[in-house]
Motif scaffolding. Sequence first.
Motif, PDB file in Angstrom:
ATOM      1  N   GLN A 126     -72.620  45.068  37.405  1.00  0.00           N
ATOM      2  CA  GLN A 126     -72.615  43.950  38.575  1.00  0.00           C
ATOM      3  C   GLN A 126     -71.322  44.998  39.067  1.00  0.00           C
ATOM      4  N   THR A 127     -70.493  45.239  38.307  1.00  0.00           N
ATOM      5  CA  THR A 127     -69.260  46.285  39.414  1.00  0.00           C
ATOM      6  C   THR A 127     -70.004  47.715  39.820  1.00  0.00           C
ATOM      7  N   LEU A 130     -71.456  46.552  43.017  1.00  0.00           N
ATOM      8  CA  LEU A 130     -70.037  45.830  43.820  1.00  0.00           C
ATOM      9  C   LEU A 130     -69.423  47.864  44.480  1.00  0.00           C
ATOM     10  N   ILE A 183     -79.971  44.537  45.133  1.00  0.00           N
ATOM     11  CA  ILE A 183     -79.364  45.191  45.845  1.00  0.00           C
ATOM     12  C   ILE A 183     -79.613  46.659  46.580  1.00  0.00           C
TER      13      ILE A 183
END
Length: 302
Positions: A126-127, A130, A183
């Motif tokens: 997730q990090t 982002l 993504i």
Amino acid sequence: MRSKRNFDFVKTSRRFLTISAVVLLIGLVMLGIKGLNYGIDFSSGTSIDISTSKPLDDTKVRAFLDEQKLGEYTLTSAQNRDSIRFKEALNEQQEKKFKTDFSAQIDKDASYEVNIVDVDIAREQQTNALIGLAVACLGIVIYVSIRFEWRFAISAIASLLYDALFVICLFSIFQLEVNLPFILAVLTIVGYSINDTIVIFDRIRENLRFAKIKSGADLDRLVNDSIWQTLARSINTVITVLVAALCLFIFGSSSIKLFSLAMIFGLASGAYSSIFIASQLWLYLKKKQPLKKVAVKPQSTP
């Protein structure tokens, strides 16, 4: 050359900006209420992709999964392939038992591809996702600022944020799965969107060199003409990629359908935002700049 087209993009821009703001606001509210349906890439769990020797009956497979008592799951079936996603990460014993029982009860010739993601790996991914999006946006801002000017950069990043949020909100509203291919789709959308925007911006900058801007109306006319002069190229580019994305969505495997769907949403949004958001925001910012007054030489008296 002044455009002879009847439709005035600048004149109708306020209406489209209002619609865009309302749509985005509704989407953000739904995002806050429903959140995102994270796939296994961003939440702990286990995915098992099973290739079978023959098409299987979904009812029979679901009955088998219920008997295993491995927690909440989702099942996606295609010809000779079943994809199972468990919310919980299976341990080695559970995985081995699952394979043995499936081969014994369902299909002895089945082959398995197992992917297990624990909580720490999910958070790390997730990090990283982002960070990747943030770095891409920052790189675009720096490039456009150097290549054009800060007004272009602010307008471009606003349209890119709209495109990304538009796709994210749609996935939240329909609770579509968000995973690493999603993504990748968002980053691809950002690339295509900035391409459309740069094409329009480059024409605006070129027209500015030869235009005599004496009022805000002159700027309106310049932006409107620039959009019309690049519209055919933008539409042809988007339609070409949209056809490819639609073919992937219709004929592709289940693993790339959500990627294709995100691309379809994003490409349509990118073409829209380049015309009705990016160029119009630049026009608004440019009008805030005082127009240069043309010096008039006093006439000499005889």
